[in-house]
Design a protein around this motif. Structure first.
Motif, PDB file in Angstrom:
ATOM      1  N   ASP A  76       0.823  -1.215   0.000  1.00  0.00           N
ATOM      2  CA  ASP A  76       0.000   0.000   0.000  1.00  0.00           C
ATOM      3  C   ASP A  76       0.852   1.258   0.000  1.00  0.00           C
ATOM      4  OD1 ASP A  76      -2.346  -1.417   0.005  1.00  0.00           O
ATOM      5  OD2 ASP A  76      -2.761  -1.146   2.136  1.00  0.00           O
ATOM      6  N   ARG A  77       1.996   1.194   0.642  1.00  0.00           N
ATOM      7  CA  ARG A  77       2.877   2.364   0.700  1.00  0.00           C
ATOM      8  C   ARG A  77       3.722   2.498  -0.561  1.00  0.00           C
ATOM      9  NH1 ARG A  77       5.904   3.448   5.928  1.00  0.00           N
ATOM     10  NH2 ARG A  77       6.116   5.413   4.818  1.00  0.00           N
ATOM     11  N   VAL A  78       3.960   1.392  -1.270  1.00  0.00           N
ATOM     12  CA  VAL A  78       4.727   1.445  -2.517  1.00  0.00           C
ATOM     13  C   VAL A  78       3.866   2.021  -3.633  1.00  0.00           C
ATOM     14  CG1 VAL A  78       5.942   0.085  -4.265  1.00  0.00           C
ATOM     15  CG2 VAL A  78       6.224  -0.465  -1.842  1.00  0.00           C
ATOM     16  N   GLU A  79       2.614   1.567  -3.704  1.00  0.00           N
ATOM     17  CA  GLU A  79       1.703   2.060  -4.734  1.00  0.00           C
ATOM     18  C   GLU A  79       1.497   3.552  -4.537  1.00  0.00           C
ATOM     19  OE1 GLU A  79      -1.688  -0.490  -4.304  1.00  0.00           O
ATOM     20  OE2 GLU A  79      -0.550  -2.231  -4.969  1.00  0.00           O
ATOM     21  N   GLY A  80       1.656   4.297  -5.608  1.00  0.00           N
ATOM     22  CA  GLY A  80       1.539   5.751  -5.550  1.00  0.00           C
ATOM     23  C   GLY A  80       2.861   6.463  -5.373  1.00  0.00           C
ATOM     24  N   THR A  81       3.927   5.714  -5.082  1.00  0.00           N
ATOM     25  CA  THR A  81       5.242   6.328  -4.906  1.00  0.00           C
ATOM     26  C   THR A  81       5.756   6.845  -6.246  1.00  0.00           C
ATOM     27  OG1 THR A  81       5.740   4.846  -3.066  1.00  0.00           O
ATOM     28  CG2 THR A  81       7.609   5.944  -4.107  1.00  0.00           C
ATOM     29  N   THR A  82       6.325   8.022  -6.232  1.00  0.00           N
ATOM     30  CA  THR A  82       6.852   8.645  -7.437  1.00  0.00           C
ATOM     31  C   THR A  82       8.093   7.902  -7.935  1.00  0.00           C
ATOM     32  OG1 THR A  82       6.022  10.771  -6.680  1.00  0.00           O
ATOM     33  CG2 THR A  82       7.681  10.829  -8.413  1.00  0.00           C
ATOM     34  N   VAL A  83       8.215   7.852  -9.264  1.00  0.00           N
ATOM     35  CA  VAL A  83       9.380   7.250  -9.918  1.00  0.00           C
ATOM     36  C   VAL A  83      10.070   8.335 -10.740  1.00  0.00           C
ATOM     37  CG1 VAL A  83      10.185   5.502 -11.549  1.00  0.00           C
ATOM     38  CG2 VAL A  83       8.280   4.986 -10.005  1.00  0.00           C
ATOM     39  N   TYR A  84      11.378   8.450 -10.549  1.00  0.00           N
ATOM     40  CA  TYR A  84      12.202   9.433 -11.238  1.00  0.00           C
ATOM     41  C   TYR A  84      13.220   8.730 -12.116  1.00  0.00           C
ATOM     42  CZ  TYR A  84      10.501  12.394  -7.418  1.00  0.00           C
ATOM     43  OH  TYR A  84       9.717  13.060  -6.525  1.00  0.00           O
ATOM     44  N   ASN A  85      13.736   9.440 -13.118  1.00  0.00           N
ATOM     45  CA  ASN A  85      14.894   8.906 -13.837  1.00  0.00           C
ATOM     46  C   ASN A  85      16.150   9.428 -13.147  1.00  0.00           C
ATOM     47  OD1 ASN A  85      15.329  11.536 -14.817  1.00  0.00           O
ATOM     48  ND2 ASN A  85      14.479  11.092 -16.822  1.00  0.00           N
ATOM     49  N   THR A  86      17.313   9.008 -13.622  1.00  0.00           N
ATOM     50  CA  THR A  86      18.556   9.377 -12.956  1.00  0.00           C
ATOM     51  C   THR A  86      18.866  10.875 -13.066  1.00  0.00           C
ATOM     52  OG1 THR A  86      19.764   8.665 -14.917  1.00  0.00           O
ATOM     53  CG2 THR A  86      19.623   7.093 -13.094  1.00  0.00           C
ATOM     54  N   ALA A  87      18.203  11.580 -14.001  1.00  0.00           N
ATOM     55  CA  ALA A  87      18.383  13.023 -14.128  1.00  0.00           C
ATOM     56  C   ALA A  87      17.499  13.787 -13.139  1.00  0.00           C
ATOM     57  CB  ALA A  87      18.080  13.476 -15.553  1.00  0.00           C
ATOM     58  N   GLY A  88      16.647  13.060 -12.402  1.00  0.00           N
ATOM     59  CA  GLY A  88      15.761  13.690 -11.433  1.00  0.00           C
ATOM     60  C   GLY A  88      14.401  14.070 -11.973  1.00  0.00           C
ATOM     61  N   ASP A  89      14.123  13.710 -13.246  1.00  0.00           N
ATOM     62  CA  ASP A  89      12.826  14.004 -13.841  1.00  0.00           C
ATOM     63  C   ASP A  89      11.783  13.007 -13.353  1.00  0.00           C
ATOM     64  OD1 ASP A  89      14.025  15.994 -15.463  1.00  0.00           O
ATOM     65  OD2 ASP A  89      14.591  14.462 -16.934  1.00  0.00           O
ATOM     66  N   LYS A  90      10.598  13.498 -13.007  1.00  0.00           N
ATOM     67  CA  LYS A  90       9.511  12.619 -12.592  1.00  0.00           C
ATOM     68  C   LYS A  90       8.961  11.900 -13.823  1.00  0.00           C
ATOM     69  CE  LYS A  90       4.939  12.453 -10.564  1.00  0.00           C
ATOM     70  NZ  LYS A  90       3.812  13.188 -10.026  1.00  0.00           N
ATOM     71  N   LEU A  91       8.923  10.564 -13.753  1.00  0.00           N
ATOM     72  CA  LEU A  91       8.384   9.774 -14.850  1.00  0.00           C
ATOM     73  C   LEU A  91       6.927   9.395 -14.621  1.00  0.00           C
ATOM     74  CD1 LEU A  91      11.382   7.363 -15.508  1.00  0.00           C
ATOM     75  CD2 LEU A  91      10.745   9.426 -16.780  1.00  0.00           C
ATOM     76  N   GLY A  92       6.545   9.195 -13.396  1.00  0.00           N
ATOM     77  CA  GLY A  92       5.186   8.769 -13.077  1.00  0.00           C
ATOM     78  C   GLY A  92       5.161   8.234 -11.663  1.00  0.00           C
TER      79      GLY A  92
END
Length: 112
Positions: free
Chosen positions: A11-27
């Motif tokens: 439940d805590r993992v779902e919804g967590t932001t994912v970034y690329n190595t440049a720091g851009d938010k992917l989703g």
């Protein structure tokens, strides 16, 4: 207070932001796909694209590609948006069977 444990509820993992190595938010992580026999997480399903949740697709990414970054309070993957746009994906309403051919296509795309 910082957590000192090495486990986390899905439940805590779902919804967590994912970034690329440049720091851009992917989703953000929409779901986890767990191997029924081993109990190990096989894929994190990234919600990516669209606008305000409309028109987004789901992109299964091998779990071992994600690294948690405490400074960003999110996961980091070595992918850019262009790489994701060509990755295996599906719409929310059409979750595929994670059978051998499908998982093979995901793993092949990411070089596993």
């Amino acid at each position: 207070m910082a957590s000192t444990t090495n486990v986390i509820s899905s439940d805590r993992v779902e919804g967590t932001t994912v970034y690329n190595t440049a720091g851009d938010k992917l989703g953000s992580i929409d779901d986890l796909m767990i191997d029924k026999l081993s109990g190990q997480v096989r894929y994190a399903v990234l919600e990516f694209g669209g606008f305000l949740g409309i028109g987004t697709d789901r992109y299964p990414i091998p779990w071992n590609m994600l690294k948690y970054d405490t400074a960003q309070d999110g996961y980091v993957v070595p992918l850019d948006k262009a790489t994701l746009e060509g990755a295996p994906r599906y719409a929310t309403a059409s979750i595929p069977d994670y059978d051998e051919p499908y998982t093979r296509s995901i793993n092949k795309y990411y070089g596993f």
